[in-house]
Scaffold this active site. Structure first.
Site, short mmCIF file in Angstrom:
data_model
loop_
_atom_site.label_atom_id
_atom_site.label_comp_id
_atom_site.label_asym_id
_atom_site.label_seq_id
_atom_site.Cartn_x
_atom_site.Cartn_y
_atom_site.Cartn_z
N CYS A 172 0.87 -1.17 0.00
CA CYS A 172 0.00 0.00 0.00
C CYS A 172 0.91 1.22 0.00
CB CYS A 172 -0.85 0.03 1.26
SG CYS A 172 -1.78 -1.49 1.50
N ARG A 193 2.06 1.15 -5.94
CA ARG A 193 2.12 0.27 -4.78
C ARG A 193 0.80 -0.43 -4.51
NH1 ARG A 193 6.61 1.41 -1.53
NH2 ARG A 193 5.60 0.33 0.17
N TRP A 228 -3.74 -1.92 -1.56
CA TRP A 228 -3.63 -3.15 -2.33
C TRP A 228 -4.07 -4.24 -1.35
CZ3 TRP A 228 -0.12 -7.48 -2.23
CH2 TRP A 228 -0.09 -8.23 -3.43
N ASN A 236 0.88 0.50 6.02
CA ASN A 236 1.41 -0.40 5.00
C ASN A 236 2.12 -1.52 5.74
OD1 ASN A 236 2.51 -1.53 2.64
ND2 ASN A 236 4.36 -0.29 2.84
N GLY A 237 1.86 -2.77 5.33
CA GLY A 237 2.48 -3.91 6.01
C GLY A 237 1.41 -4.88 6.46
N GLU A 255 15.58 -12.11 -18.74
CA GLU A 255 15.01 -10.79 -18.47
C GLU A 255 13.98 -10.42 -19.55
OE1 GLU A 255 14.60 -8.73 -16.26
OE2 GLU A 255 14.23 -6.80 -17.21
N LYS A 298 10.07 -9.51 -18.90
CA LYS A 298 9.44 -8.26 -19.35
C LYS A 298 8.16 -8.54 -20.11
CE LYS A 298 10.81 -6.03 -17.43
NZ LYS A 298 11.81 -6.00 -16.47
N GLU A 313 5.38 -9.75 -17.76
CA GLU A 313 4.91 -8.70 -16.85
C GLU A 313 3.92 -7.75 -17.49
OE1 GLU A 313 8.77 -6.99 -15.56
OE2 GLU A 313 7.70 -6.71 -13.68
N HIS A 343 17.36 -30.32 -24.51
CA HIS A 343 17.15 -31.13 -23.30
C HIS A 343 15.71 -31.01 -22.79
CE1 HIS A 343 21.38 -32.03 -23.19
NE2 HIS A 343 21.64 -30.75 -23.36
N LYS A 383 5.62 -2.04 -7.50
CA LYS A 383 6.99 -1.64 -7.84
C LYS A 383 8.00 -2.11 -6.82
CE LYS A 383 10.16 0.52 -10.15
NZ LYS A 383 10.61 -0.23 -11.34
O1 M6R Z 1 13.68 -2.92 -6.20
P1 M6R Z 1 14.30 -4.25 -6.54
O2 M6R Z 1 15.31 -4.14 -7.64
O3 M6R Z 1 14.85 -4.97 -5.36
O4 M6R Z 1 13.09 -5.10 -7.11
C1 M6R Z 1 13.26 -6.44 -7.48
C2 M6R Z 1 12.07 -6.96 -8.25
O5 M6R Z 1 10.91 -6.87 -7.48
C3 M6R Z 1 11.86 -6.19 -9.56
O6 M6R Z 1 12.99 -6.22 -10.37
C4 M6R Z 1 10.68 -6.80 -10.33
O7 M6R Z 1 10.98 -8.09 -10.76
C5 M6R Z 1 10.30 -5.91 -11.50
N1 M6R Z 1 8.88 -5.86 -11.60
C6 M6R Z 1 10.84 -6.41 -12.79
O8 M6R Z 1 10.44 -5.64 -13.87
#
Ligand code: M6R
Length: 606
Positions: free
Chosen positions: A2, A27, A74, A100-101, A479, A483, A486, A502, A601
């Site tokens: 949150c 968030r 959230w 938050n938490g 990666e 992407k 996501e 394999h 994020k």
């Molecule tokens: O803030 P951080 O780099 O520690 O975050 C790590 C992951 O949560 C972050 O990279 C996440 O996988 C992103 N959504 C990737 O695009």
């Protein structure tokens, strides 16, 4: 997750709270609420959905007042609803709280408080905090004392912002395992889950530490521990500017941040390298030269994109610095029981510097007496503060939930750190000279954005994608797949090209395209053979190939060209088409690529 915002000062709180919430929307965005305090009155508004709904609901109403708290939610405990939206309050409408938490013992607390006559209005864990403080106030304690008593009973993780409506000249904040910052202005203070909410308001930030409570008045702040003993604090200058936190001419932050790639790489090496002499200077590591010399093994702990950057770092440290490396998901490392020897150092890589698992991994390393290092973007964040030494990315704020520019800066910083730790400096000059050329080369790739957009349109009906690469481009493939998943919700898998036969090859057919990272380098022949195997099964191939390399023409259905570079630097180029491909795939499907569903994020809970 949150997001929390608080304000106390001479100005009107509502505009500050709303713009802050909008910046924190990444968030969580299923409901939002605000409470504003003035002249003995409390004005509250809660709404379902995004912040613009709350904004519309407050428009035209009387929400004047110069003390306020606000929240974007959230949902964790209880469905998204107005009743469950924060701020929450006690029975007597005296204690107002945003959180938050997770309050882990909220069931016991709730049962206990209901037994003592409290009436609950929501299903949240947070509401128990307000009633618990009210209960202690009944004992005749003052608000601060009641807050301390409550904090001692609460188990879990929290960032809390609170107001006693009997005394709205004070804002209270408390932190345990969830980030919370105080922004210092002229005659005003701000609270926020993340400093990005305060960009354009103030650059002076205090990071609250675990176990601290802040009592904030419009003209002063007092920070104490849970025993009410003052604790020292530092005001950190954040060099982020408003322009960096706005989309400008771009339709999405993600696209803007991809286009910031050249500058992000430059910012990561600016003032740190002397290409002519092959020298790297990292101020953040200079204070511990002996400890660095003692590193015999490095564990890189990170999550998501930062983990994939770490996998590229593994090649750097092993091939350039001759240090054996193991890269671990921070979420696994924290629970693993492995023997450590004293020469092991742990390097935490994190954009936000607040990721709960990475922080826990770091703390575990410290408990085991290991040297801890960090590569962190957000200045002053918890991970940055808790490592023994480290370097900042200088990438500026990354707002899009999908990490793009942070990846580039992490890879650059990992390279610089490996060069810095290398005992044998042979060849460094050539690498650094080429690093200086990388921003210009990224620009050439970005100029192909229209072509990449067309390609993503061509493949927009594909349900699955395979991403392939080898060596430095293997983590890049992982990666690229992350992407695409996501932001477009298309199933994608990353794979080392040599692993194809394999197992994953079984999936390949005309409906299963492959995105192959295949620049010309020492291993090109091998990857070309892997692509032959795909072509033989009529799998479409989009290849990322070096300019003027004709060897892939007969294999690939489509080609994206990247300039030639040294192999260790390839990920800085090859990841750009993958980021753009994912971006356009998500946009074509009509998704909000800056805020993908179910994601946040910075993941500050486990
Ligand atoms: O803030 P951080 O780099 O520690 O975050 C790590 C992951 O949560 C972050 O990279 C996440 O996988 C992103 N959504 C990737 O695009």
């Amino acid at each position: 997750m949150c997001g929390i915002v608080g304000y106390i000062g001479d100005g009107e709180s509502l505009p500050v709270l709303l713009t802050g919430l909008k910046a924190l929307e990444y968030r969580g965005y299923d409901s939002a609420g605000v409470a504003i305090f003035s002249r003995g009155a409390v004005k509250e508004k809660k709404s379902l959905g995004r912040i613009n709904v709350l904004e519309a609901a407050t428009k035209g109403g009387d929400f004047s007042g110069s003390t306020g708290i606000a929240h974007t939610r959230w949902a964790t405990h209880g469905v998204p609803s107005e009743a469950n939206a924060h701020p929450h309050r006690d029975c007597g409408r005296r204690v107002f709280v945003v959180h938050n938490g997770i309050i882990e013992n909220y069931r016991e607390l709730k049962e206990y408080l209901i037994g003592r006559g409290h009436k609950f209005l929501s299903e949240t864990d947070t509401e128990s905090v307000a009633h618990l403080i009210e209960d202690f106030l009944k004992d005749g304690r003052d608000f601060k004392d009641a807050l301390f008593a409550a904090l001692k009973m609460i188990k879990g993780a929290y960032a809390l912002a609170l107001v006693d409506s009997n005394d709205p000249e004070k804002l209270y904040a408390a932190r345990l395992s969830s980030p919370l910052v105080v922004g210092v202005g002229a005659g005003e203070y701000f609270l926020a889950s993340d400093p990005s909410a305060l960009i354009g308001r103030t650059k002076d930030i205090i990071y609250l530490k675990d176990g601290e409570v802040a009592v904030v008045r419009r003209d002063n702040i007092e920070i104490v521990n849970f025993e009410n003993v003052p604790t020292p604090y530092e005001i950190i200058k954040l060099e982020w500017n408003l322009e960096e936190a706005q989309k400008g001419k771009y339709p999405h932050f993600m696209l803007k941040e991809i286009f910031e790639g050249p500058e992000v790489v430059r910012a990561a090496f600016r003032g740190r390298i002397n290409a002519k002499d092959g020298a790297v200077k990292l101020g953040g590591l200079e204070l511990i030269p002996e400890k660095l010399k003692g590193i015999k093994r490095l564990v890189i702990a990170a999550c998501g994109t930062s983990y994939y950057a770490g996998l590229i770092g593994e090649y750097f440290f092993e091939e350039i610095a001759d240090i054996p490396v193991e890269v671990q998901f921070a979420s696994e490392f924290r629970y693993r029981r492995e023997p450590f020897d004293p020469g092991t150092a742990v390097l935490a890589v994190s954009q936000s510097g607040e990721t709960a698992d990475t922080l826990a991994a770091l703390r575990k390393a410290k408990e085991n007496g290991l040297l801890t290092l960090g590569i962190v973007n957000v200045v002053g964040s918890t991970i940055a503060r808790e490592t023994d030494a480290g370097i900042y990315n200088h990438a500026g704020p990354e707002i899009g939930v999908a990490s793009t520019k942070a990846f580039l800066s992490q890879v650059t910083c990992l390279l610089l750190m490996a060069l810095y730790l290398a005992k044998d400096k042979t060849g460094q000059s050539a690498l650094l000279r080429e690093l200086e050329n990388i921003p210009g080369k990224i620009e050439k790739i970005l100029a192909q954005a229209p072509l990449i957009e067309k390609l993503s349109e061509k493949y927009q009906d594909s349900q699955n994608f395979l991403f392939l690469g080898r060596r430095y481009n293997y983590p890049t493939a992982l990666e690229g797949a992350l992407k695409l998943k996501e932001v477009s919700y298309i199933h994608a898998e990353g794979c080392g090209a040599g692993e194809m036969k394999h197992g994953p090859l079984a999936m390949i057919g005309p409906d299963f395209p492959t995105l192959a990272i295949a620049p010309q380098n020492g291993i090109s022949d091998k990857i070309n053979s892997n692509l032959e195997e795909i072509k033989a099964r009529r799998g479409p191939i989009v290849a990322i190939a070096t300019e003027n390399d004709e060897s892939l023409g007969s294999l690939a259905s489509d080609l994206i060209r990247v300039p030639a570079t040294l192999e260790p630097l390839e990920p800085l180029l090859t990841v750009i088409p993958l980021q753009l491909f994912a971006y356009y795939a998500g946009v074509k499907k009509g998704y909000d690529v800056d805020k993908p569903r179910n994601l946040a994020k910075s993941v500050t809970v486990e």
